[in-house]
Design a protein around this motif. Sequence first.
Motif, PDB file in Angstrom:
ATOM      1  N   GLY A  32      -2.475   5.653   9.257  1.00 49.47           N
ATOM      2  CA  GLY A  32      -2.686   4.692   8.189  1.00 49.47           C
ATOM      3  C   GLY A  32      -1.484   3.770   8.054  1.00 49.47           C
ATOM      4  O   GLY A  32      -0.344   4.237   7.977  1.00 49.47           O
ATOM      5  N   GLN A  33      -1.735   2.465   8.031  1.00 50.50           N
ATOM      6  CA  GLN A  33      -0.660   1.468   7.987  1.00 50.50           C
ATOM      7  C   GLN A  33      -0.399   0.978   6.568  1.00 50.50           C
ATOM      8  O   GLN A  33      -1.204   1.169   5.657  1.00 50.50           O
ATOM      9  CB  GLN A  33      -1.015   0.285   8.895  1.00 50.50           C
ATOM     10  CG  GLN A  33      -1.302   0.670  10.330  1.00 50.50           C
ATOM     11  CD  GLN A  33      -0.125   1.348  11.003  1.00 50.50           C
ATOM     12  OE1 GLN A  33       1.013   0.848  10.964  1.00 50.50           O
ATOM     13  NE2 GLN A  33      -0.373   2.495  11.631  1.00 50.50           N
ATOM     14  N   ALA A  34       0.738   0.315   6.400  1.00 54.03           N
ATOM     15  CA  ALA A  34       1.142  -0.169   5.079  1.00 54.03           C
ATOM     16  C   ALA A  34       0.202  -1.248   4.546  1.00 54.03           C
ATOM     17  O   ALA A  34       0.105  -1.444   3.324  1.00 54.03           O
ATOM     18  CB  ALA A  34       2.572  -0.704   5.145  1.00 54.03           C
ATOM     19  N   ASP A  35      -0.494  -1.953   5.442  1.00 57.28           N
ATOM     20  CA  ASP A  35      -1.386  -3.032   5.006  1.00 57.28           C
ATOM     21  C   ASP A  35      -2.822  -2.554   4.774  1.00 57.28           C
ATOM     22  O   ASP A  35      -3.716  -3.361   4.517  1.00 57.28           O
ATOM     23  CB  ASP A  35      -1.362  -4.180   6.015  1.00 57.28           C
ATOM     24  CG  ASP A  35      -1.868  -3.763   7.400  1.00 57.28           C
ATOM     25  OD1 ASP A  35      -2.237  -2.579   7.566  1.00 57.28           O
ATOM     26  OD2 ASP A  35      -1.885  -4.611   8.306  1.00 57.28           O
ATOM     27  N   GLY A  36      -3.047  -1.260   4.891  1.00 59.24           N
ATOM     28  CA  GLY A  36      -4.379  -0.721   4.638  1.00 59.24           C
ATOM     29  C   GLY A  36      -5.222  -0.504   5.877  1.00 59.24           C
ATOM     30  O   GLY A  36      -6.284   0.115   5.796  1.00 59.24           O
ATOM     31  N   MET A  54       0.845  -1.194   0.000  1.00 56.61           N
ATOM     32  CA  MET A  54       0.000   0.000   0.000  1.00 56.61           C
ATOM     33  C   MET A  54       0.880   1.243   0.000  1.00 56.61           C
ATOM     34  O   MET A  54       1.845   1.336   0.764  1.00 56.61           O
ATOM     35  CB  MET A  54      -0.899  -0.003   1.242  1.00 56.61           C
ATOM     36  CG  MET A  54      -1.963   1.088   1.244  1.00 56.61           C
ATOM     37  SD  MET A  54      -3.002   0.983   2.715  1.00 56.61           S
ATOM     38  CE  MET A  54      -4.257   2.197   2.323  1.00 56.61           C
ATOM     39  N   SER A  55       0.570   2.201  -0.842  1.00 56.06           N
ATOM     40  CA  SER A  55       1.363   3.425  -0.920  1.00 56.06           C
ATOM     41  C   SER A  55       1.111   4.312   0.279  1.00 56.06           C
ATOM     42  O   SER A  55       0.109   4.182   0.992  1.00 56.06           O
ATOM     43  CB  SER A  55       1.017   4.191  -2.199  1.00 56.06           C
ATOM     44  OG  SER A  55      -0.286   4.739  -2.105  1.00 56.06           O
ATOM     45  N   LEU A  56       2.044   5.251   0.518  1.00 52.64           N
ATOM     46  CA  LEU A  56       1.864   6.198   1.612  1.00 52.64           C
ATOM     47  C   LEU A  56       0.633   7.064   1.403  1.00 52.64           C
ATOM     48  O   LEU A  56      -0.065   7.412   2.358  1.00 52.64           O
ATOM     49  CB  LEU A  56       3.106   7.076   1.762  1.00 52.64           C
ATOM     50  CG  LEU A  56       4.312   6.459   2.476  1.00 52.64           C
ATOM     51  CD1 LEU A  56       5.438   7.464   2.570  1.00 52.64           C
ATOM     52  CD2 LEU A  56       3.926   5.971   3.870  1.00 52.64           C
ATOM     53  N   GLU A  57       0.366   7.416   0.138  1.00 50.08           N
ATOM     54  CA  GLU A  57      -0.813   8.237  -0.135  1.00 50.08           C
ATOM     55  C   GLU A  57      -2.093   7.489   0.221  1.00 50.08           C
ATOM     56  O   GLU A  57      -3.041   8.074   0.759  1.00 50.08           O
ATOM     57  CB  GLU A  57      -0.833   8.659  -1.608  1.00 50.08           C
ATOM     58  CG  GLU A  57       0.193   9.704  -1.967  1.00 50.08           C
ATOM     59  CD  GLU A  57       0.084  10.958  -1.097  1.00 50.08           C
ATOM     60  OE1 GLU A  57      -1.043  11.483  -0.950  1.00 50.08           O
ATOM     61  OE2 GLU A  57       1.114  11.403  -0.562  1.00 50.08           O
ATOM     62  N   ALA A  58      -2.114   6.193  -0.060  1.00 47.99           N
ATOM     63  CA  ALA A  58      -3.288   5.394   0.301  1.00 47.99           C
ATOM     64  C   ALA A  58      -3.416   5.284   1.817  1.00 47.99           C
ATOM     65  O   ALA A  58      -4.524   5.298   2.359  1.00 47.99           O
ATOM     66  CB  ALA A  58      -3.184   4.006  -0.332  1.00 47.99           C
ATOM     67  N   ALA A  59      -2.279   5.177   2.508  1.00 46.17           N
ATOM     68  CA  ALA A  59      -2.297   5.122   3.968  1.00 46.17           C
ATOM     69  C   ALA A  59      -2.814   6.433   4.547  1.00 46.17           C
ATOM     70  O   ALA A  59      -3.595   6.448   5.514  1.00 46.17           O
ATOM     71  CB  ALA A  59      -0.899   4.817   4.498  1.00 46.17           C
ATOM     72  N   LYS A  60      -2.396   7.551   3.956  1.00 50.42           N
ATOM     73  CA  LYS A  60      -2.877   8.860   4.398  1.00 50.42           C
ATOM     74  C   LYS A  60      -4.382   8.981   4.178  1.00 50.42           C
ATOM     75  O   LYS A  60      -5.111   9.497   5.034  1.00 50.42           O
ATOM     76  CB  LYS A  60      -2.151   9.967   3.641  1.00 50.42           C
ATOM     77  CG  LYS A  60      -0.673  10.093   3.955  1.00 50.42           C
ATOM     78  CD  LYS A  60      -0.008  11.124   3.055  1.00 50.42           C
ATOM     79  CE  LYS A  60       1.485  11.195   3.290  1.00 50.42           C
ATOM     80  NZ  LYS A  60       2.150  12.174   2.384  1.00 50.42           N
ATOM     81  N   ALA A  61      -4.837   8.497   3.027  1.00 53.13           N
ATOM     82  CA  ALA A  61      -6.266   8.584   2.701  1.00 53.13           C
ATOM     83  C   ALA A  61      -7.097   7.756   3.677  1.00 53.13           C
ATOM     84  O   ALA A  61      -8.192   8.175   4.091  1.00 53.13           O
ATOM     85  CB  ALA A  61      -6.505   8.115   1.268  1.00 53.13           C
ATOM     86  N   ALA A  62      -6.581   6.592   4.062  1.00 56.24           N
ATOM     87  CA  ALA A  62      -7.303   5.734   5.002  1.00 56.24           C
ATOM     88  C   ALA A  62      -7.425   6.402   6.363  1.00 56.24           C
ATOM     89  O   ALA A  62      -8.487   6.380   6.997  1.00 56.24           O
ATOM     90  CB  ALA A  62      -6.585   4.389   5.128  1.00 56.24           C
ATOM     91  N   ILE A  79      -8.050  16.235  16.201  1.00 53.34           N
ATOM     92  CA  ILE A  79      -7.804  14.919  15.624  1.00 53.34           C
ATOM     93  C   ILE A  79      -6.584  14.983  14.710  1.00 53.34           C
ATOM     94  O   ILE A  79      -6.507  15.839  13.815  1.00 53.34           O
ATOM     95  CB  ILE A  79      -9.020  14.432  14.799  1.00 53.34           C
ATOM     96  CG1 ILE A  79     -10.268  14.355  15.676  1.00 53.34           C
ATOM     97  CG2 ILE A  79      -8.725  13.079  14.153  1.00 53.34           C
ATOM     98  CD1 ILE A  79     -10.204  13.341  16.776  1.00 53.34           C
ATOM     99  N   VAL A  80      -5.635  14.078  14.924  1.00 51.03           N
ATOM    100  CA  VAL A  80      -4.433  13.982  14.086  1.00 51.03           C
ATOM    101  C   VAL A  80      -4.623  12.870  13.069  1.00 51.03           C
ATOM    102  O   VAL A  80      -5.074  11.767  13.416  1.00 51.03           O
ATOM    103  CB  VAL A  80      -3.184  13.686  14.940  1.00 51.03           C
ATOM    104  CG1 VAL A  80      -1.948  13.548  14.055  1.00 51.03           C
ATOM    105  CG2 VAL A  80      -2.970  14.776  15.969  1.00 51.03           C
ATOM    106  N   ILE A  81      -4.290  13.145  11.820  1.00 50.84           N
ATOM    107  CA  ILE A  81      -4.333  12.123  10.774  1.00 50.84           C
ATOM    108  C   ILE A  81      -2.957  12.055  10.123  1.00 50.84           C
ATOM    109  O   ILE A  81      -2.369  13.079   9.786  1.00 50.84           O
ATOM    110  CB  ILE A  81      -5.419  12.431   9.726  1.00 50.84           C
ATOM    111  CG1 ILE A  81      -5.288  13.861   9.201  1.00 50.84           C
ATOM    112  CG2 ILE A  81      -6.817  12.193  10.305  1.00 50.84           C
ATOM    113  CD1 ILE A  81      -6.234  14.186   8.064  1.00 50.84           C
ATOM    114  N   ALA A  82      -2.434  10.839   9.952  1.00 47.91           N
ATOM    115  CA  ALA A  82      -1.077  10.695   9.423  1.00 47.91           C
ATOM    116  C   ALA A  82      -0.866   9.266   8.929  1.00 47.91           C
ATOM    117  O   ALA A  82      -1.645   8.361   9.239  1.00 47.91           O
ATOM    118  CB  ALA A  82      -0.050  11.023  10.500  1.00 47.91           C
TER     119      ALA A  82
END
Length: 235
Positions: free
Chosen positions: A223-227, A1-9, A117-120
Amino acid sequence: MSLEAAKAAAAALGVCAVAKGHVVGIGSGSTVVHAVKALAHRHLTEQLNIKCIPSSFQAKQLILEHGLPLVDLDSHPVIDIAIDGADEADANLTLIKGGGGCLLQEKIVISCAKKFIVIADHTKDSKRLGEQYTKGIPIEVVPIAYVPITAKIIKEFGGEIVLRPAISKAGPCVTDNGNFILDWKFDKTKDFNWDDVNTKISMIPGVVETGLFVAMADKAYFGQADGTVTERSAK
């Protein structure tokens, strides 16, 4: 999973805390882009009737581009919830913010919020500050004072300080407020009381604000690498 996808999650879960009629503080950075997209979708499909307060020029542009209602602190000095990213968060949710140069306005907006709320993505999640983020703690300063401020911080706490350079022009980086940014690369082997450090640096004449956000975050989503998304609440 990309970092951008992790951020989006992480962003998708973070915006779930926003309720109808909320005044929402919008932070800055790449993860917030995903949050604004998710928030705009909810605003449209659920008729949230929210109002958004930006913490930077970038945040203001994102709010307008996605058709969200824009207000300011003059008309809404109390914010229901603020959503923002972080350059790094330790086990206590003490944050380093300001890698993008918006630390002052971000801290002002967050300080007015009932909940933060922190998102990262997972690369921002550390046990100790400095484990993963190597650029140091940003400190916004009045330009005429950056040399004495540098000397005072190094004398008190050690480490190294760099005047942040601009990217596309000669000279230093200048914030939205017309100030300079010092990046303090602290000694990672030392155990700092970050609340004490933040207070002492903030008291130096000419220091406008620090990138240490101590006891401000209520909850973080990483957001983690596995989604998957890891949640952590402040202690």
